[in-house]
Scaffold this active site. Sequence first.
Site, mmCIF file in Angstrom:
data_model
loop_
_atom_site.group_PDB
_atom_site.id
_atom_site.type_symbol
_atom_site.label_atom_id
_atom_site.label_comp_id
_atom_site.label_asym_id
_atom_site.label_seq_id
_atom_site.Cartn_x
_atom_site.Cartn_y
_atom_site.Cartn_z
ATOM 1 N N ARG A 228 0.844 -1.190 0.000
ATOM 2 C CA ARG A 228 0.000 0.000 0.000
ATOM 3 C C ARG A 228 0.879 1.239 0.000
ATOM 4 N NH1 ARG A 228 -3.423 -3.005 -1.397
ATOM 5 N NH2 ARG A 228 -5.485 -3.378 -0.452
ATOM 6 N N HIS A 276 -1.032 -0.437 -9.724
ATOM 7 C CA HIS A 276 -1.693 -1.334 -8.764
ATOM 8 C C HIS A 276 -2.173 -2.622 -9.452
ATOM 9 C CE1 HIS A 276 -3.971 -1.437 -4.688
ATOM 10 N NE2 HIS A 276 -3.779 -2.670 -5.121
#
Length: 313
Positions: A228, A276
Amino acid sequence: MKIILYEHNDDAAPWLQDLSRALPEADVRVWEPGDTAPADYAVVWRAPRELFANRPDLKAVFNLGAGVDAILDIERKEPGTLPPNALLVRLEDSGMSQQMVEYAVYTVLRYLRRMDEYDALQREHRWEKLEPHARSTFTVGVLGMGVLGARVAQSLTTLGVPVRGFSRTKREIEGVQTFAGAGQFDAFLDGAKMLINLLPHTPDTEGILNARAFERLAPGAYLVNLARGPHVVDNDLLQAMKSGQIAAAALDVFHQEPLPDNHPFWTTPRIEITPHVAAITLREESIEQIALKIRALTRGEPISGIVDAKRGY
Ligand code: NDP
Ligand code: OXD
C-alpha cells in the site's frame, strides 16, 4: 439468502453473473446508493460508507481483495459504521500469490543483473559493462510473512540470494532468516540490499518505509512496494534516491491512486511505476472461494480469512 455486490473498478455485471452462477440459491443484486433492502452478505471492493451504515442484518462482508484497509478506514473515521456482528472476510491468495511471486522474482533479477541500468545505457547507445552485484550480499528482505509474503520469500530462496522475512509473530520458513516484531525491525533491515513490501496497511505499519529505515539498508539499495502507498514516506524516498542511498524503486501502489499527474515519482529517474496490478483479483478464483465460505457459514461451520479489526488485518 440475499447478497449485495459492489465493485469499484470494473463493470459489476460479470461479477453479478458469476456470483449468481456460483450460488444459484442466492438472490444477488448490485448495490446502488439508496438501497437499504435486507441483505445477508455483502461482497465488496472499495465500497462507500453508505453501503455499510445501518445494516445490522449483514452476517458477513467479503472483501474482493487481500487488504481490508479501505473498509477499516471507514470504521476508523466513523466508529460504529460497520455492522457490529458482521464478520469481515478477506481474500486468501485466490491466485494472487503466484502473481506476486512473478513480480518479485522479476524485480530481484532485474536489479541483481542491473537490467534497469542497461535499459538506460541502451537508450543512450552506450556499450558499457557494469560491475555485477555480488549474489551473496544481495540480501532481499520481505516485509510481511503472510499468505503473499511467505510465498514470495520462499520463491526467492531458489534464486540463490540471502532472503530475510519480517512479521509480527515469528515464522519458520526454510531458507529464510526470519525476524519478528518492532524490536527486531532494525536487525531485519541492517545491510539489506533490497526490500519487498507485502505488509497490510494498519496504523502500526503506516510510514514504516521512511528515512530511518532507508538509512539502515546497504548503500544503493532497492525498494519494491507491492502493498500500500501509505507504507512509504514519499519525501523520504525521494531524498534517499537523491542521495543514492536508494538506487532504484519499483512502486505498484501509492498514497493516491491513480498517481496524480504532477507527482514527482512520475519523473524521478529510476522509479518504475505500475498501476496497482502486482496481483489483481481473479474473478473465477475469488468467487469460488467466497461461495465456499458463504455456504460454510450457512451451515454454521467456521471459515478462515476473518479479519481481526483490532489488529487491522
Ligand atoms: P496477510 O494478512 O496474510 O499477511 C500479513 C503479514 O504482515 C503477516 O505476516 C503479519 O504478521 C505481517 N504484519 C502485520 N502487521 C505487522 C506489523 N505491525 N509488523 C510486522 N509485521 C506485520 O496478508 P497478505 O499476505 O494476504 O497480503 C498482504 C498485503 O498485500 C495486503 O494487505 C495488501 O495491502 C497487499 N496486496 C497488494 C496487492 C497489489 O496488487 N499491489 C494485491 C494483494 C494484496 P503475522 O504473520 O505475525 O500476523
Ligand atoms: C488487494 C489489492 O488487497 O488488490 O487485494 O490490493
